[in-house]
Design an enzyme around this catalytic site. Structure first.
Site, short mmCIF file in Angstrom:
data_model
loop_
_atom_site.label_atom_id
_atom_site.label_comp_id
_atom_site.label_asym_id
_atom_site.label_seq_id
_atom_site.Cartn_x
_atom_site.Cartn_y
_atom_site.Cartn_z
N LYS A 21 0.83 -1.20 0.00
CA LYS A 21 0.00 0.00 0.00
C LYS A 21 0.87 1.26 0.00
O LYS A 21 0.58 2.22 -0.69
CB LYS A 21 -0.90 -0.01 1.24
N THR A 27 -2.32 -4.87 -2.58
CA THR A 27 -2.70 -6.17 -3.17
C THR A 27 -3.56 -6.93 -2.17
O THR A 27 -3.12 -7.20 -1.05
CB THR A 27 -1.46 -7.01 -3.51
N ASN A 29 -5.18 -10.12 -0.63
CA ASN A 29 -4.76 -11.53 -0.61
C ASN A 29 -5.94 -12.47 -0.46
O ASN A 29 -6.85 -12.23 0.34
CB ASN A 29 -3.81 -11.77 0.56
N GLU A 79 -2.17 -12.44 -5.06
CA GLU A 79 -2.35 -11.06 -4.63
C GLU A 79 -2.92 -10.23 -5.77
O GLU A 79 -2.34 -10.15 -6.84
CB GLU A 79 -1.00 -10.47 -4.21
N HIS A 84 -8.56 0.49 -9.37
CA HIS A 84 -9.61 1.41 -8.95
C HIS A 84 -9.19 2.00 -7.62
O HIS A 84 -8.51 1.31 -6.83
CB HIS A 84 -10.95 0.65 -8.80
N TYR A 91 -10.93 -5.67 3.82
CA TYR A 91 -10.60 -6.95 4.47
C TYR A 91 -11.89 -7.62 4.92
O TYR A 91 -12.83 -6.96 5.37
CB TYR A 91 -9.73 -6.71 5.70
P1 ADP Z 1 -1.73 -6.74 3.02
O1 ADP Z 1 -0.29 -7.09 3.32
O2 ADP Z 1 -2.63 -6.93 4.20
O3 ADP Z 1 -2.24 -7.46 1.79
P2 ADP Z 1 -1.52 -4.32 1.38
O4 ADP Z 1 -0.61 -3.17 1.70
O5 ADP Z 1 -1.13 -5.20 0.23
O6 ADP Z 1 -1.72 -5.16 2.72
O7 ADP Z 1 -3.00 -3.74 1.15
C1 ADP Z 1 -4.01 -4.62 0.74
C2 ADP Z 1 -5.39 -4.17 1.20
O8 ADP Z 1 -5.67 -2.85 0.73
C3 ADP Z 1 -6.48 -5.04 0.64
O9 ADP Z 1 -6.71 -6.19 1.42
C4 ADP Z 1 -7.68 -4.10 0.62
O10 ADP Z 1 -8.40 -4.18 1.84
C5 ADP Z 1 -7.04 -2.71 0.48
N1 ADP Z 1 -7.17 -2.10 -0.86
C6 ADP Z 1 -7.56 -0.81 -1.07
N2 ADP Z 1 -7.57 -0.51 -2.39
C7 ADP Z 1 -7.18 -1.63 -3.05
C8 ADP Z 1 -7.01 -1.94 -4.44
N3 ADP Z 1 -7.25 -1.03 -5.41
N4 ADP Z 1 -6.63 -3.21 -4.78
C9 ADP Z 1 -6.39 -4.12 -3.80
N5 ADP Z 1 -6.51 -3.90 -2.48
C10 ADP Z 1 -6.91 -2.65 -2.07
MG MG Z 2 -1.15 -7.45 -0.07
#
Ligand code: ADP
Ligand code: MG
Length: 170
Positions: A21, A27, A29, A79, A84, A91
């Protein structure tokens, strides 16, 4: 790949804080129950296709299927970056996705962090263009995405294989 297009659905679980993020590329999961059901011919690499959260709109996505370093590369992860801007995290909600096509796999592990971000962003740009082609764009309208209210997420491994074959044989 004979298993493409491949439809899958499951609850969004926490990843392993690799900070996607912060890089601007979050991404979402999938849980192990979904990952463990991947057909053998869906190999590690970068895929593109369509995805939606719950009963929401269907957006373009890119998905990385890779070996998870957290488990010393013995487990795969799936992932999904949805193309968007969401107002909030999702989550625990149901992610439905169809993998339409795969990029020729890059050796991402050899790249520096900046080059890695650039490579991912160029994959995202490429996916946006490719998904406009009729063979990929038609999947956006697939009834898989409108049937989310009728089917529960694949959450247990015993139920998973049956649900998966129903999903892909729909
Ligand atoms: P994690 O290690 O928990 O996967 P990330 O930093 O990869 O953390 O962030 C993933 C989370 O961000 C997703 O589970 C979702 O809740 C949120 N999210 C927000 N916008 C998006 C997007 N455009 N695509 C995917 N996940 C997103
Ligand atoms: Mg992720």
């Amino acid at each position: 790949m004979k298993s493409l297009p491949y439809f899958c659905r499951g609850e969004v679980v926490r990843g392993f804080g690799r900070g996607s993020k912060e890089l601007g590329i979050p991404t979402a999961n999938f849980p192990d129950s979904v990952v463990d059901n991947l057909p053998a011919d869906i190999s590690t690499g970068i895929y593109y296709g369509w995805a939606c959260i719950g009963n929401g709109d269907v957006y373009k996505m890119v998905m990385s299927i890779g070996w998870n370093p957290y488990y010393k590369n013995t487990k795969k992860s799936m992932e999904t970056h949805i193309i968007h801007k969401f107002k909030e995290d999702f989550y625990g909600q149901t992610l439905s996705a169809v993998l339409s096509y795969s990029f020729s796999s890059l050796f991402l592990c050899y790249l520096s962090p900046d080059d890695l971000i650039a490579a991912i962003n160029s994959d995202i740009e490429e996916a946006k263009v490719q998904l406009e082609l009729p063979e990929h764009s038609k999947l956006k309208e697939d009834n898989f995405f409108t049937s989310t209210t009728n089917s529960s997420p694949v959450s247990s491994s015993s139920a998973a294989s049956t649900s998966q074959s129903i999903i892909n044989g729909h």
